[in-house]
Design a protein around this motif. Sequence first.
Motif, PDB file in Angstrom:
ATOM      1  N   ALA A  61       0.868  -1.177   0.000  1.00 57.04           N
ATOM      2  CA  ALA A  61       0.000   0.000   0.000  1.00 57.04           C
ATOM      3  C   ALA A  61       0.902   1.223   0.000  1.00 57.04           C
ATOM      4  O   ALA A  61       1.979   1.225   0.621  1.00 57.04           O
ATOM      5  N   GLY A  62       0.468   2.270  -0.726  1.00 57.99           N
ATOM      6  CA  GLY A  62       1.218   3.525  -0.775  1.00 57.99           C
ATOM      7  C   GLY A  62       2.646   3.316  -1.230  1.00 57.99           C
ATOM      8  O   GLY A  62       2.920   2.524  -2.139  1.00 57.99           O
ATOM      9  N   SER A  63       3.601   4.024  -0.554  1.00 59.20           N
ATOM     10  CA  SER A  63       5.000   3.926  -0.967  1.00 59.20           C
ATOM     11  C   SER A  63       5.615   2.588  -0.580  1.00 59.20           C
ATOM     12  O   SER A  63       6.748   2.292  -0.964  1.00 59.20           O
ATOM     13  N   HIS A  94       6.171 -12.554   5.313  1.00 60.36           N
ATOM     14  CA  HIS A  94       7.394 -11.731   5.421  1.00 60.36           C
ATOM     15  C   HIS A  94       6.990 -10.272   5.287  1.00 60.36           C
ATOM     16  O   HIS A  94       6.346  -9.906   4.296  1.00 60.36           O
ATOM     17  N   SER A  95       7.388  -9.435   6.261  1.00 60.39           N
ATOM     18  CA  SER A  95       6.940  -8.039   6.199  1.00 60.39           C
ATOM     19  C   SER A  95       8.108  -7.082   6.388  1.00 60.39           C
ATOM     20  O   SER A  95       9.134  -7.429   6.988  1.00 60.39           O
ATOM     21  N   ILE A 138       4.912  -8.410   2.265  1.00 57.97           N
ATOM     22  CA  ILE A 138       4.030  -7.256   2.444  1.00 57.97           C
ATOM     23  C   ILE A 138       4.799  -6.041   2.948  1.00 57.97           C
ATOM     24  O   ILE A 138       5.704  -6.164   3.782  1.00 57.97           O
ATOM     25  N   CYS A 139       4.422  -4.864   2.451  1.00 56.16           N
ATOM     26  CA  CYS A 139       5.011  -3.608   2.927  1.00 56.16           C
ATOM     27  C   CYS A 139       3.990  -2.493   2.723  1.00 56.16           C
ATOM     28  O   CYS A 139       3.351  -2.417   1.667  1.00 56.16           O
ATOM     29  N   GLY A 140       3.867  -1.646   3.732  1.00 54.10           N
ATOM     30  CA  GLY A 140       2.912  -0.531   3.626  1.00 54.10           C
ATOM     31  C   GLY A 140       2.816   0.196   4.947  1.00 54.10           C
ATOM     32  O   GLY A 140       3.536  -0.120   5.900  1.00 54.10           O
ATOM     33  N   PRO A 141       1.921   1.170   5.036  1.00 55.08           N
ATOM     34  CA  PRO A 141       1.754   1.906   6.292  1.00 55.08           C
ATOM     35  C   PRO A 141       1.329   0.975   7.432  1.00 55.08           C
ATOM     36  O   PRO A 141       0.691  -0.067   7.191  1.00 55.08           O
ATOM     37  N   ALA A 142       1.664   1.377   8.665  1.00 55.58           N
ATOM     38  CA  ALA A 142       1.419   0.506   9.829  1.00 55.58           C
ATOM     39  C   ALA A 142      -0.030   0.034   9.950  1.00 55.58           C
ATOM     40  O   ALA A 142      -0.268  -1.169  10.174  1.00 55.58           O
TER      41      ALA A 142
END
Length: 357
Positions: A130-132, A247-248, A222-226
């Motif tokens: 999500a997002g950046s 994996h995050s 996964i990567c994104g805002p908290a």
Amino acid sequence: MTLTASAPAPLWNPDEDETLVCCAVRVETHDVKTFIFQATEPRRFAYQPGQFMTFSLTIGGEEIHRCYTLSSSPTRPDRVSITVKRIGAGPVSSWLHANLTPGVSIRALGPMGDFFCSPQPGSKYLFLSAGSGITPLMSMTRSHHDLGSCADIAFVHSARSPADLIFRDELNLMAKTAPGLTVTAICEADSDAEIWAGLRGRIDLTKLETIVPDFREREVYICGPAPYMAAVKTMLEASGYDMARYHSESFDFAELSADQPQPEAASSSDQGFKVEFKLSRRTIDVAPDRFILAAAKAEGMRLPSSCTKGICGTCKCKLVSGTVDMTPAGGIRQREIDQGMILICCSKPTSDLVLER
Ligand SMILES: Cc1cc2nc3c(=O)[nH]c(=O)nc-3n(C[C@H](O)[C@H](O)[C@H](O)COP(=O)(O)OP(=O)(O)OC[C@H]3O[C@@H](n4cnc5c(N)ncnc54)[C@H](O)[C@@H]3O)c2cc1C
Ligand code: FES
């Protein structure tokens, strides 16, 4: 005609190389830009897709460090790129957007980090961002595409509106040409210029089961805002997904370090060492089993730090005298150690110390 192969450029060596020169800037969305860099001398960059570099800037006379994931792919080793979202009052992202133009140099450490994935043929992946937070997954996807890998990747990206979709065209193009790659975008709302015709709202189990019915068989990155990461984690746990395959990456080290168990304060009976912070004019007692940064924070001192795990280099400072037991994880170069620098977040005193901080 005779073609002669020129010798490949030497590898970028994080211990010796530190200056990157911006060679191009691309506008991705209204608040996201990609900055492309090369080294001052020809260098090839070797890294894993998903890793980041720590950038050091001097803004308003203060040295500030920030980490940025390489959005580029290691399959194109002569350049690296980062893709940065401008955060309203954020000093570094705003500075980069306003000042980093072709020809400008910047200091950088790395690449490093343990969130990476080189998609393997025959394996199935679910990339969620999500997002950046799209940047590490983009590096992995570009690498997969360049290598002609036969891995099966379902990439689901969430954004506020179509105007916030980063890498939209490139991802769609890669999905058209790479067998095994599917890309789905989910937007919360329309943008001024576009009524969103795709999936709308936030990611939830019903949407995920529709887009990727076999998601339980996939390795998740996964990567994104908290808040996004927390919601997706809860959703996957409730769905019966095997979290050993989850994996995050968080872009917020403060949040990560808040999750870490903090070392107990030393009891008064513990043998402590005197640690003097010269510039701050403070001297504190630090037990031999305690990290200097944690002890200083417990004493109310405010010192520059970010990851608190020896990764980012933010807490680096000069050891004027004394000895420490340091366990860094990529955040300091050997030559800096040789010059007497230490990372106080991962250093325990083994004698009385004087620090230039
Ligand atoms: C390992 C790692 C990789 C990263 N990779 C990227 C990347 O590829 N692209 C990128 O744009 N940023 C990335 N970041 C975040 C980046 O390091 C900076 O934190 C960010 O650019 C804001 O810096 P700043 O100095 O402008 O604002 P700061 O003063 O650092 O932050 C201002 C506020 O904005 C919040 N914030 C920080 N980043 C974001 C964000 N992305 N979205 C919403 N709120 C945010 C902070 O928590 C803080 O409350 C990464 C961070 C880490 C730890
Ligand atoms: S705070 Fe990141 S290396 Fe110390």
